[in-house]
Design a protein around this motif. Structure first.
Motif, PDB file in Angstrom:
ATOM      1  N   CYS A  17      10.378  -0.020  14.390  1.00  0.00           N
ATOM      2  CA  CYS A  17      10.514   0.330  12.977  1.00  0.00           C
ATOM      3  C   CYS A  17      11.629   1.347  12.785  1.00  0.00           C
ATOM      4  O   CYS A  17      11.769   2.287  13.575  1.00  0.00           O
ATOM      5  N   GLN A  30      13.000   3.781   9.586  1.00  0.00           N
ATOM      6  CA  GLN A  30      12.708   4.256   8.238  1.00  0.00           C
ATOM      7  C   GLN A  30      13.810   5.219   7.813  1.00  0.00           C
ATOM      8  O   GLN A  30      14.225   6.085   8.589  1.00  0.00           O
ATOM      9  N   ARG A  76      12.562   0.866   4.631  1.00  0.00           N
ATOM     10  CA  ARG A  76      11.922   0.618   5.926  1.00  0.00           C
ATOM     11  C   ARG A  76      12.253  -0.792   6.397  1.00  0.00           C
ATOM     12  O   ARG A  76      12.345  -1.725   5.600  1.00  0.00           O
ATOM     13  N   CYS A  82      10.683  -3.103   9.570  1.00  0.00           N
ATOM     14  CA  CYS A  82       9.771  -3.196  10.709  1.00  0.00           C
ATOM     15  C   CYS A  82       9.540  -4.643  11.126  1.00  0.00           C
ATOM     16  O   CYS A  82       8.550  -4.943  11.793  1.00  0.00           O
ATOM     17  N   ARG A 122      12.937   6.594  13.722  1.00  0.00           N
ATOM     18  CA  ARG A 122      12.672   5.358  14.465  1.00  0.00           C
ATOM     19  C   ARG A 122      11.429   5.556  15.320  1.00  0.00           C
ATOM     20  O   ARG A 122      11.280   6.579  15.996  1.00  0.00           O
ATOM     21  N   ARG A 160       5.856   2.168  15.373  1.00  0.00           N
ATOM     22  CA  ARG A 160       4.986   1.721  14.285  1.00  0.00           C
ATOM     23  C   ARG A 160       5.451   2.399  12.996  1.00  0.00           C
ATOM     24  O   ARG A 160       6.159   3.406  13.038  1.00  0.00           O
ATOM     25  N   PRO A 161       5.057   1.879  11.848  1.00  0.00           N
ATOM     26  CA  PRO A 161       5.500   2.484  10.581  1.00  0.00           C
ATOM     27  C   PRO A 161       5.084   3.940  10.469  1.00  0.00           C
ATOM     28  O   PRO A 161       3.970   4.322  10.848  1.00  0.00           O
TER      29      PRO A 161
END
Length: 428
Positions: free
Chosen positions: A68, A70, A112, A114, A141, A144-145
């Motif tokens: 992921c 973000q 985001r 992912c 980074r 997981r979110p």
């Protein structure tokens, strides 16, 4: 001393806003690190009104491959902007990528990615919609979110937004023919020369393109579609046409409002072939185009060429300023930067100042008028490449103008007209 004090207060307020932005960004970065994310920050960027910037995102080290990525964009609370991942799908026929584009709320937004198989995030596109100021860009980074920004900086969220109430079925539109007739009546009432209607048909997707020839002058082009027959009485359908008017790669006018019909207004300094591109009509349906024209204001100076003259005419046309009856009493020209223009004015007189870009591309254009202790400002000039300000002079008052232009190779021309009290009447 008063002027120095005002400058100091403004500088302190600006510094406080930037400090708050950095503090908020630092909190986000700290919480992401606590969650186990690898973070990076991009150097602070400054955005102007209606400016779009492309921000490169630092690449991830070769020995890491996070699931992921973000991106958080943090600005002042009053700054409004939007952002998207540069490679997010733009085609409306394709499914949008989740969380790949967002609009700011209270000066913050997050993006985001992912999804497995998607390429790494290389750039972010940021567009300022209202206000100007510094923005901080953070990259996190992880495998997981990460937690949403609302849980990290709750003071920058708008709270829970209740679902909008259902308004019920839309009322039927007035028939196409009556809407077209009403538009032409408005044109004649405003003194326009009404041209012959153009009939065309939309394509399979409800879009189409029409080539038009515009004579020298100001033009209003309206596009009308026919509301489709509803298969079920309770079904909601809203006719919403959108359109653009283009001269090659140059955008002359655009209408993306949520209205059934389209209105485009522009001015050209010489005969010009343009393309009218529209979308939103029912597939393979009848579309009607109406046109009304007005002559360019005769008193606008021609010394800067037809393009600059058309920009000045357009800003007067769009803001319904009466055509000046006399020649300008003052002319000026300048380039990039801040240019003060002291004026010799008459007590009791009213003036209209209009300016247009004569060369280059401005990313900020501002015209300010200082009269006694009063001030009027037009900051909308960057998109129109022109600006306008009107003012009246009382007894024992002096007046001056100030032009702020930012961009590469920008030059501009300005004309000042002495007018009567009817400067803001709607006559063309």
């Amino acid at each position: 001393m008063l002027a120095v004090g005002l400058v100091l207060v403004t500088a302190l307020a600006s510094g406080h806003a930037h400090a708050d932005t950095r503090d908020v960004a630092a909190r986000v970065q700290e919480q992401w690190k606590v969650a186990g994310a690898r973070t990076a920050s991009v150097p602070t960027r400054f955005v102007f009104d209606d400016e779009t910037i492309l921000v490169p995102i630092p690449p991830e080290p070769d020995d890491h491959e996070s699931a992921c990525t973000q991106v958080a964009v943090v600005g002042a609370r009053g700054l409004s902007f939007r952002a998207r991942l540069s490679d997010a799908p733009m085609d409306p026929l394709l499914a949008p990528e989740p969380a790949a584009r967002a609009s700011s709320m209270a000066g913050v937004l997050e993006l985001r990615r992912c999804e497995a198989g998607r390429p790494a995030v290389r750039h972010v596109v940021i567009t300022a919609e209202a206000g100007r100021g510094a923005v901080e860009i953070l990259v996190g980074r992880s495998d997981r979110p990460l937690a949403p920004l609302g849980s990290i900086i709750p003071e920058r969220t708008g709270g829970a937004i209740p679902p909008p109430a259902e308004a019920g079925s839309l009322p039927p539109l007035v028939p196409l023919e009556k809407r077209v007739d009403a538009a032409e009546v408005r044109l004649r009432r405003e003194g326009a020369n009404v041209r012959e209607r153009t009939l065309t048909r939309s394509g399979d997707e409800g879009s189409g393109e029409e080539e038009l020839e515009l004579d020298e002058g100001c033009h209003r082009i309206e596009v009308f579609g026919r509301e489709p027959v509803r298969e079920r009485p309770g079904r909601r359908f809203r006719l919403d046409l959108d359109a653009e008017l283009r001269d090659g790669d140059q955008l002359l006018a655009r209408d993306r409002t949520e209205a059934p019909d389209v209105r485009l207004e522009t001015c050209v300094g010489s005969a010009t072939d343009v393309s009218l591109v529209y979308a939103g009509a029912p597939p393979r349906s009848e579309v009607v185009v109406t046109r009304g024209t007005w002559p360019l204001p005769a008193r606008l100076p021609p010394i800067w060429g037809p393009v600059a003259r058309s920009k000045m005419a357009r800003v007067m046309f769009l803001r319904h300023v009466a055509v000046p009856a006399d020649d300008p009493v003052y002319l000026a020209q300048g380039a990039t930067g801040v240019t003060p223009l002291p004026l010799s004015v008459e007590t009791g007189a009213c003036y209209v100042a209009v300016m247009g870009v004569t060369r280059g591309r401005a990313r900020q254009l501002q015209l300010r008028a200082f009269v006694g202790g009063r001030e009027s400002t037009d900051e909308r000039g960057a998109s129109e490449e022109a600006a306008l300000s009107a003012f009246c002079v009382r007894a024992h008052e002096s007046a001056r103008l100030e032009v702020l232009a930012r961009g590469t190779g920008v030059s501009w021309g300005l004309a000042l007209f002495r007018v009567k009290s009817g400067a803001w009447e709607t006559g063309r």
